[in-house]
Design an enzyme around this catalytic site. Structure first.
Site, PDB file in Angstrom:
ATOM      1  N   CYS A  28       0.814  -1.226   0.000  1.00  0.00           N
ATOM      2  CA  CYS A  28       0.000   0.000   0.000  1.00  0.00           C
ATOM      3  C   CYS A  28       0.844   1.270   0.000  1.00  0.00           C
ATOM      4  O   CYS A  28       0.614   2.172  -0.809  1.00  0.00           O
ATOM      5  CB  CYS A  28      -0.988  -0.023   1.161  1.00  0.00           C
ATOM      6  SG  CYS A  28      -0.282   0.107   2.809  1.00  0.00           S
TER       7      CYS A  28
ATOM      8  N   HIS B 258      -2.481   1.254   7.034  1.00  0.00           N
ATOM      9  CA  HIS B 258      -2.821   1.053   5.624  1.00  0.00           C
ATOM     10  C   HIS B 258      -3.131   2.408   5.002  1.00  0.00           C
ATOM     11  O   HIS B 258      -3.656   3.300   5.676  1.00  0.00           O
ATOM     12  CB  HIS B 258      -4.025   0.122   5.493  1.00  0.00           C
ATOM     13  CG  HIS B 258      -4.276  -0.341   4.090  1.00  0.00           C
ATOM     14  ND1 HIS B 258      -3.440  -1.214   3.426  1.00  0.00           N
ATOM     15  CD2 HIS B 258      -5.271  -0.045   3.214  1.00  0.00           C
ATOM     16  CE1 HIS B 258      -3.908  -1.438   2.211  1.00  0.00           C
ATOM     17  NE2 HIS B 258      -5.011  -0.734   2.060  1.00  0.00           N
TER      18      HIS B 258
ATOM     19  N   HIS C 178      -5.939   1.362  -3.864  1.00  0.00           N
ATOM     20  CA  HIS C 178      -4.954   0.862  -2.904  1.00  0.00           C
ATOM     21  C   HIS C 178      -4.439  -0.502  -3.353  1.00  0.00           C
ATOM     22  O   HIS C 178      -4.989  -1.134  -4.256  1.00  0.00           O
ATOM     23  CB  HIS C 178      -5.575   0.761  -1.500  1.00  0.00           C
ATOM     24  CG  HIS C 178      -6.555  -0.375  -1.350  1.00  0.00           C
ATOM     25  ND1 HIS C 178      -6.626  -1.164  -0.234  1.00  0.00           N
ATOM     26  CD2 HIS C 178      -7.511  -0.867  -2.188  1.00  0.00           C
ATOM     27  CE1 HIS C 178      -7.564  -2.087  -0.374  1.00  0.00           C
ATOM     28  NE2 HIS C 178      -8.119  -1.917  -1.554  1.00  0.00           N
TER      29      HIS C 178
END
Length: 204
Positions: free
Chosen positions: A68, A120, A132
Site C-alpha cells: 500500500c 494502511h 490501494h
C-alpha cells in the site's frame, strides 16, 4: 471502467476550484488552485494506470509488485519527482489533515487494519472511491470508502498536493532513514511492532 471514472466527473470539485481567470492580479491568485488541481488529477490518473498490479509485501515497483505505501510512494515519485517516506505511519505525518467531507482526488486516506493506527494507506479518487494495494494474492484495485469495513477502520486523511515543495527535505530525510534499515520488516507498510500479523490477514 477505471479510466471512465476519471473523465466522468470524478474531478469536478477540483476542476471548479482550478478555473483560471484572465489578466490582472486575479489570474495570479487563481493559478495556485489550478496548479493543485492539475497535480491532483495527474496523481489520480497515474494511480489508475496501476490497477491490476500484483500486491507484494515490501514491494516498491509495478514490475516486482506493490504494497500500500509502495503504491503511494511510486505514484508520487513518478508524477511529482518527490520521494516520500516508505511507511504508511510516516506518510500520515506529512501534509495537512483533511476532514472526510473535504476529501479531493490525490488526498491520502489512512486506515487501521492491524490494530495499529495508520497501518494502511490509499489514494482518494473522488466520488467516495480510493485506490490501494490490498493484500497478498490481491491486486491494486478501487474500493468504496464508505464500505463498512473501511469506514470502521478509517484513520483520517492528509493532503500532500500543494505542500510538496515544503515536504521535499522531510520526505527525502525520512526515506534515507528507512532505506538504511537492514531489517526487511521495516521496509514494508506495517510496523514490526506486531510481527505476527500481516496486512492480508485482516483485509477483506
Amino acid at each position: 471502467m477505471a479510466v471512465g471514472l476519471v473523465y466522468g466527473g470524478l474531478f469536478a470539485p477540483l476542476a471548479a476550484a482550478g478555473t483560471l481567470s484572465t489578466g490582472g492580479p486575479a489570474s495570479q491568485v487563481s493559478q495556485a488552485p489550478a496548479t493543485v488541481w492539475h497535480s491532483a488529477q495527474d496523481l489520480a490518473i497515474y494511480a489508475l494506470s496501476l490497477i491490476g498490479v500484483d500486491y507484494r509485501f515490501g514491494g516498491t515497483t509495478p514490475e516486482r509488485g506493490l504494497d500500500c505505501s509502495g503504491l503511494v510512494r511510486y505514484v508520487f515519485q513518478q508524477v511529482t519527482g518527490v520521494t516520500l517516506p516508505r511507511t504508511s505511519q510516516e506518510l500520515s505525518r506529512l501534509g495537512e489533515k483533511v476532514p472526510v467531507t473535504d476529501l479531493m482526488p490525490g488526498d491520502l486516506v489512512f486506515f487501521n487494519t492491524r490494530q495499529l493506527q495508520f497501518s494502511h494507506v490509499g489514494i482518494y479518487l473522488g466520488e467516495d472511491r480510493f485506490i490501494h494495494a490490498p493484500r497478498k494474492g490481491g491486486e491494486v484495485e478501487i474500493v468504496t470508502l464508505s464500505k463498512g469495513y473501511w469506514q470502521k477502520r478509517f484513520d483520517g486523511a492528509r493532503r500532500l498536493v500543494g505542500a510538496l515543495p515544503d515536504l521535499i527535505p522531510t520526505a527525502q530525510a525520512g526515506t534515507a532513514q528507512i532505506d538504511a534499515q537492514p531489517d526487511f520488516r521495516s521496509s514494508g507498510d506495517d510496523s514490526a511492532a506486531i510481527p505476527s500479523l500481516l496486512p492480508e490477514e485482516l483485509l477483506p
